[in-house]
Structures are given as C-alpha cells and as structure tokens.
Design a protein around this motif. Structure first.
Motif, PDB file in Angstrom:
ATOM      1  N   LEU A  49     -90.227  26.194 -29.305  1.00 59.18           N
ATOM      2  CA  LEU A  49     -89.217  26.921 -30.135  1.00 59.18           C
ATOM      3  C   LEU A  49     -88.273  25.037 -29.807  1.00 59.18           C
ATOM      4  N   ARG A  50     -88.661  23.844 -29.172  1.00 58.41           N
ATOM      5  CA  ARG A  50     -88.527  22.489 -28.082  1.00 58.41           C
ATOM      6  C   ARG A  50     -88.254  21.668 -29.581  1.00 58.41           C
ATOM      7  N   GLY A  51     -87.348  21.239 -29.871  1.00 55.72           N
ATOM      8  CA  GLY A  51     -86.610  20.859 -31.150  1.00 55.72           C
ATOM      9  C   GLY A  51     -86.036  21.577 -31.532  1.00 55.72           C
ATOM     10  N   LYS A  52     -85.791  23.274 -32.140  1.00 59.75           N
ATOM     11  CA  LYS A  52     -85.198  24.094 -32.590  1.00 59.75           C
ATOM     12  C   LYS A  52     -84.259  24.910 -32.094  1.00 59.75           C
ATOM     13  N   ILE A  53     -83.975  24.988 -30.427  1.00 51.81           N
ATOM     14  CA  ILE A  53     -82.926  25.065 -29.452  1.00 51.81           C
ATOM     15  C   ILE A  53     -83.109  23.776 -29.124  1.00 51.81           C
ATOM     16  N   ILE A  54     -81.915  23.237 -29.013  1.00 56.52           N
ATOM     17  CA  ILE A  54     -81.722  21.889 -28.393  1.00 56.52           C
ATOM     18  C   ILE A  54     -80.672  22.136 -27.044  1.00 56.52           C
ATOM     19  N   PRO A  55     -81.324  22.002 -25.567  1.00 57.23           N
ATOM     20  CA  PRO A  55     -80.496  22.147 -24.632  1.00 57.23           C
ATOM     21  C   PRO A  55     -78.576  21.506 -24.773  1.00 57.23           C
ATOM     22  N   PHE A  56     -78.233  21.691 -24.007  1.00 52.98           N
ATOM     23  CA  PHE A  56     -76.716  21.050 -23.653  1.00 52.98           C
ATOM     24  C   PHE A  56     -76.072  20.870 -23.202  1.00 52.98           C
ATOM     25  N   ARG A  57     -75.334  19.718 -22.311  1.00 52.91           N
ATOM     26  CA  ARG A  57     -74.798  20.022 -21.171  1.00 52.91           C
ATOM     27  C   ARG A  57     -73.533  19.751 -21.694  1.00 52.91           C
ATOM     28  N   GLY A  58     -73.057  20.768 -21.066  1.00 53.00           N
ATOM     29  CA  GLY A  58     -70.753  20.543 -21.293  1.00 53.00           C
ATOM     30  C   GLY A  58     -70.536  20.264 -20.516  1.00 53.00           C
ATOM     31  N   ASN A  59     -69.176  20.305 -20.311  1.00 54.66           N
ATOM     32  CA  ASN A  59     -68.606  19.839 -19.032  1.00 54.66           C
ATOM     33  C   ASN A  59     -66.813  20.716 -18.467  1.00 54.66           C
ATOM     34  N   MET A  60     -66.912  21.112 -18.015  1.00 50.75           N
ATOM     35  CA  MET A  60     -65.549  22.169 -17.877  1.00 50.75           C
ATOM     36  C   MET A  60     -64.871  21.256 -16.622  1.00 50.75           C
ATOM     37  N   SER A  61     -63.658  22.349 -16.759  1.00 51.62           N
ATOM     38  CA  SER A  61     -62.626  22.128 -15.201  1.00 51.62           C
ATOM     39  C   SER A  61     -61.377  22.853 -15.550  1.00 51.62           C
ATOM     40  N   ALA A  62     -61.344  23.094 -14.062  1.00 49.12           N
ATOM     41  CA  ALA A  62     -59.988  23.457 -14.265  1.00 49.12           C
ATOM     42  C   ALA A  62     -59.060  23.020 -13.502  1.00 49.12           C
ATOM     43  N   GLN A  63     -57.782  23.012 -13.770  1.00 48.45           N
ATOM     44  CA  GLN A  63     -56.334  22.118 -13.183  1.00 48.45           C
ATOM     45  C   GLN A  63     -55.311  23.258 -13.095  1.00 48.45           C
ATOM     46  N   ARG A  64     -54.692  22.214 -12.080  1.00 52.83           N
ATOM     47  CA  ARG A  64     -53.406  23.537 -12.163  1.00 52.83           C
ATOM     48  C   ARG A  64     -51.910  22.384 -13.453  1.00 52.83           C
ATOM     49  N   PRO A  65     -51.185  23.342 -13.311  1.00 55.23           N
ATOM     50  CA  PRO A  65     -49.772  22.363 -14.809  1.00 55.23           C
ATOM     51  C   PRO A  65     -49.126  22.041 -14.233  1.00 55.23           C
ATOM     52  N   GLY A  66     -48.806  21.180 -14.932  1.00 55.58           N
ATOM     53  CA  GLY A  66     -47.683  20.677 -14.746  1.00 55.58           C
ATOM     54  C   GLY A  66     -46.241  22.059 -14.874  1.00 55.58           C
ATOM     55  N   GLN A  67     -45.521  20.986 -13.598  1.00 58.68           N
ATOM     56  CA  GLN A  67     -44.153  22.078 -13.707  1.00 58.68           C
ATOM     57  C   GLN A  67     -43.416  22.531 -14.292  1.00 58.68           C
ATOM     58  N   SER A  68     -43.223  21.556 -16.096  1.00 57.70           N
ATOM     59  CA  SER A  68     -42.328  22.206 -16.987  1.00 57.70           C
ATOM     60  C   SER A  68     -43.263  22.779 -18.285  1.00 57.70           C
ATOM     61  N   LEU A  69     -44.312  23.532 -18.021  1.00 56.87           N
ATOM     62  CA  LEU A  69     -45.406  23.910 -18.388  1.00 56.87           C
ATOM     63  C   LEU A  69     -44.964  24.802 -18.933  1.00 56.87           C
TER      64      LEU A  69
END
Length: 535
Positions: free
Chosen positions: A299-319
């Motif tokens: 399955l190499r070359g058929k299902i390719i790993p991919f590194r994604g990036n995530m974050s958790a952030q405090r919202p601005g006070q006016s949202l």
C-alpha cells in the motif's frame, strides 16, 4: 539575446528544482512510514488523559478478531463486532492493539469537525464515477452527523463528547475561487434536492456583516455540519466496551504490532508479534490510516502519510461566545488559495477555545514537506507561525478586539498568550481520494490467508461459521476527512468481516467504489493525486 538566455536558464532551474522535488517525494512515499514515534506533540484534546489512556489488558494467545489501531475507525469496528456477535449469541474474543496511548493518532489530534465536503467534491465525483455513485458518497458523508450523535447518545456520552450541530461557513478571498464554488453549489442543489435548502450563498457585504469577517471577504457559502470532541468520543466508547465485555474485549495500549507472519502447515492462523508476546487470529483488521503501509508494504504509494498541524487558541474578547445566540455555533473554512485551506471550530465550554488547523501551503515546497512525513513529535514552524497569527486577519482586528486572557485558576500547562497549544497529527491520503475499505486481496496484503476451517465457530452449533473467510481487512485513507468517513466505514467493515453484508444492508448505503480490489490497487498511482487536486 541575453534576456532570452536568462529566461531559459531560469526556466531550466525551475524545472530541475521541480524535478528534484518530485523525485525526492517519490522516494519518500515509497518508504515505510515506520511505527508511531514515542512522545508525540501534546494534543489539546487529550488532556486531561482518559482513565483508560494507558490501559493494558492481558494479551491472550489467540483472538477471533484483532484490530490494529485505537482511533475512531478501530473503535467503530470493535463496537460493531461485539454488538453484532452478542446479538446472535456468539461469544467472540476481540483484541485491540495500539502502539502508543489510546486514541493518540489522527483521531485524537484532528480538528473535531463533522463537516462533510459536499458541493466541493460532487461535480468531480459525478464526472469520474457517475451520478449514482457520487450521490451515495455524499449521503454517506452526510449520515455521519446523525450517526455520531446517535452513537454518543446510545453510549451515554453525549455531553462529554460535546457533539453539536453547527453552521459551517466557507469563506472566500479570491473571486475566481468564489465563482467556481458558486457554480458547484448550483450543480449540487440541482441534483441533490433533499440537501439543497441547507446551502446558502452570501455575497461580500452580507457575508461580512452576518459573520463579522474582515473587509476583504468576497463571499461565503453556508451549510449544515457538526462538531465533536473526538478524543472523549472514542475513549468514552472504549471505556464502556471494556466495562461491558470484560472477558471478550482486550485493549492493549503501548503494544505495537511489529510484524505479521502468515499461516503455516503447523499453525493455521496469522501470528502477530508485539513487545508483550505473540497472538494468533484468523482475522486482522488494519485501522492505522497513515501508518497502514508499515505492515502492508504493497500500500506504499497508495495511502500516503501526511503531517497536518493543529492549534488551540483563545478567542479575541469581541467575538461572540458559543451559545450566546442561536447562530453562534459555527465552524469556518477559509479558502485563500487554490490548494490548501484553514479550518476552525469553537469549543462550547472552558475558554471557548478556537480550534484552528490547516496551513498546508505554508509547510515548505508548497506543502510537499508534509507528504510522507510521520513525525508527529513536532510540528512545522512555518505552519505554526501562520496559524498563530492569521485569526485576527480573518475576522478583522475590530471584530477580534482585545486578546483573550487565561482564566484564573487554570492548570498552567498551556501557553498564556493567544495560542494555548500547537501540535501535529498524521493523516492518510488516498491517491485516488477515495477511502480503502474491505478485504485485502492477497496481492495487496502480500500474505497467504488462513484456511476456512480457522474461522470462528459457534459454541452452540459446532461447524457453523461466524464471519467471512479468514483474511486481512482495512478501513483507511480518508484524505483528511476521517470524521465523515471513518465511523461508517468501520461499521461496514465489521459487517463484511462478520459476513453480515445483507443484514447490514450495505448494498443500500455503502459505496462499492470504496472497496479494496486488485484492479483499483493497480490503477491508483501517486502522480494522479496532483491532477485530482486541481479540481
């Protein structure tokens, strides 16, 4: 003449750079992903850890079914296997092996969206596979919103899983992209009348006012979607299964499957090796997504790993705070360029954190550095810089307001600025952008199968087989859309393994195009992925 030579030299340099990038990428995607690395970057979802985070059942010497992987796919498979076998009076043994802590892969590291790509993909799906198949795939994706809610309710974890219905808003900043998206919406609504009313198009002025977005927003397209706490959903279900089936379900975390040996003349089963010992079984179910080709070289070359990036952030006070008005439960997808996007949802509790992921194109060489990258112990600094600074720009500085400040009495384990946490996760990209679900043909598994006589037998009726013929099975390759493919793929796969396709009515709702076949395996090529992304 000098200018011409300079242009030729520049074109040649660009060609060679692209060729080098392509050759480097080709070599990377043919390598083994390896095993999940220890000490992955800390995902905001997985704190505090579940009580079963490091649960280790005693490893039996034999199991009727072995599931490799403890994310949403593996959990769906195990739940269906145990429920269905119990309903039919069969006392089967199911073992789940996990290389690290429970739910430490992509499921516990994603964005929590239950936001199916609908109009986005419908035109190309219809062109490539026909209208009937395209609509079946769309319906499968849509079904996950209600299915995940129903499962959480049945298991008594609706509150802790934070399932909620949201308004999903696609935001556009490029006029060509927005016009193309509007045409896709028209085609989608024309063919799928049952979902047409859930899609609305808003031009610039109305979109900016309605969703409090930055002034350069060109328009939005809204639809219905959902969101969930993926880690608490999965660990909550697994904890219930451990309690409900103490003698039939074994969860072994930090117990990677390091190799698989095929049946022999003296042993009619597969033999799985782990650091805790070996275990035999007639059925292996691969639920490892981006790491699938570690144990399945073909399955190499058929299902390719991919590194994604995530974050958790405090919202601005006016949202607006979620729940402060009927329309405040929203998720967003921000489209700023043809390839790649940023996606956002907001938690309903705590500091109402904004969970922002994406930044694909910022990750070096237009995102190619993320391809075949399985190192989730760290994250891309370029992508992190983008994610950390882009939110006030998307909403506009005035709408964002002052920066949020940490709540008093917090745990002190997260950063105190806007960005509380940054982490990465490994996705599995299918080169034909269709998940891989079903029995693995021998040419794909690379191993011989156990004889039919090794299938699970009923204790009540000796000789009556439970399940399909022995073999290896898989559900993987969700291409970043696991929350709208994985659960029902796992459910369908369990019915296949149990030989219950008719009882599960798979013909009515499961797209056959997702099945693993030798023909599809031969046709799927990595170089076709770029063509598909151009749609």
């Amino acid at each position: 003449m000098g200018n011409t030579l300079s242009l030729i030299r520049l074109a040649l340099t660009e060609f060679l750079d692209n060729l080098h990038t392509f050759q480097t990428l080709q070599a990377r995607i043919q390598r083994s992903p390896g095993f999940p690395l220890p000490n992955p970057s800390r995902s905001f979802w997985s704190y505090p850890p579940s009580p079963i985070a490091t649960h280790v059942s005693q490893l039996p010497t034999h199991a009727d079914f072995i599931v490799v992987g403890s994310g949403i796919t593996g959990t769906s498979v195990v739940r269906r296997l145990l429920y269905s076998a119990s309903a039919e009076g069969h006392n089967v043994r199911v073992v789940m092996l996990e290389a690290r802590d429970v739910c430490s892969g992509a499921t516990g590291r994603n964005g929590g969206h239950i936001s199916p790509p609908l109009y986005h993909d419908y035109t190309s799906l219809k062109r490539d596979h026909g209208q009937a198949v395209a609509q079946k795939i769309i319906k499968l994706r849509l079904a996950h919103l209600e299915e995940l809610r129903s499962v959480a309710e049945q298991e008594g974890i609706l509150t802790e899983s934070q399932w909620r219905e949201v308004e999903s808003v696609d935001v556009f900043y490029n006029s060509d992209m927005f016009e193309k998206a509007k045409r896709k919406v028209q085609a989608y609504k024309a063919d799928l009348a049952f979902d047409a009313e859930h899609h609305e198009v808003y031009e610039a002025k109305e979109a900016i006012e309605k969703y409090r977005l930055a002034s350069d927003t060109l328009g939005c397209i809204s639809s219905s979607a959902g969101a969930i706490h993926p880690y608490q959903f999965v660990t909550g279900i697994l904890a219930k299964l451990l309690s409900r089936y103490p003698d039939r379900f074994s969860l072994c975390t930090n117990t990677p499957c390091t190799s698989i040996s095929p049946p022999t003349s003296s042993n009619p089963y597969y033999t799985l090796s782990t650091p805790r010992g070996t275990i035999t079984t007639p059925h292996i179910i691969h639920a490892t997504n981006g790491w699938a080709s570690t144990l399945l070289e073909k399955l190499r070359g058929k299902i390719i790993p991919f590194r994604g990036n995530m974050s958790a952030q405090r919202p601005g006070q006016s949202l607006p705070v979620p729940g402060s008005n009927p329309t405040s439960h929203r998720s967003f997808v921000f489209y700023t360029r043809p390839i790649g996007y940023d996606y956002l949802t907001q938690l309903p509790t705590g500091e109402h954190e904004l969970m922002l992921g994406g930044g694909f194109a910022q990750d070096g060489d237009e995102g190619y550095e993320a391809m075949a990258n399985t190192d989730d112990t760290t994250y891309s600094t370029r992508t992190a810089a983008h994610l950390s600074g882009v939110l006030p720009r998307y909403f506009g500085e005035d709408n964002w307001g002052r920066e949020g400040v940490p709540l008093e009495g917090g745990e002190g384990m997260w950063a105190e600025g806007r960005v509380k946490a940054l982490w990465s996760g490994i996705l599995g990209i299918s080169v034909d952008l269709i998940p891989w679900v079903g029995r693995l043909p021998r040419v794909v598994s690379g191993r011989s199968e156990p004889p039919l006589s090794s299938v699970v037998k009923s204790e009540k009726e000796e000789g009556v087989h439970i399940g399909a013929a022995p073999g290896e099975w898989i559900a993987a390759g969700y291409s970043g859309e696991g929350m709208v493919h994985a659960w029902l793929s796992g459910k369908a796969l369990a019915d296949m393994v149990l030989g219950r396709e008719a009882e599960g009515r798979l013909g009515e709702w499961f797209p056959d195009i997702m099945r693993v076949t030798e023909k599809r395996w031969k046709k799927a090529k990595a170089e076709n992925l770029l063509d598909a992304l151009d749609d």
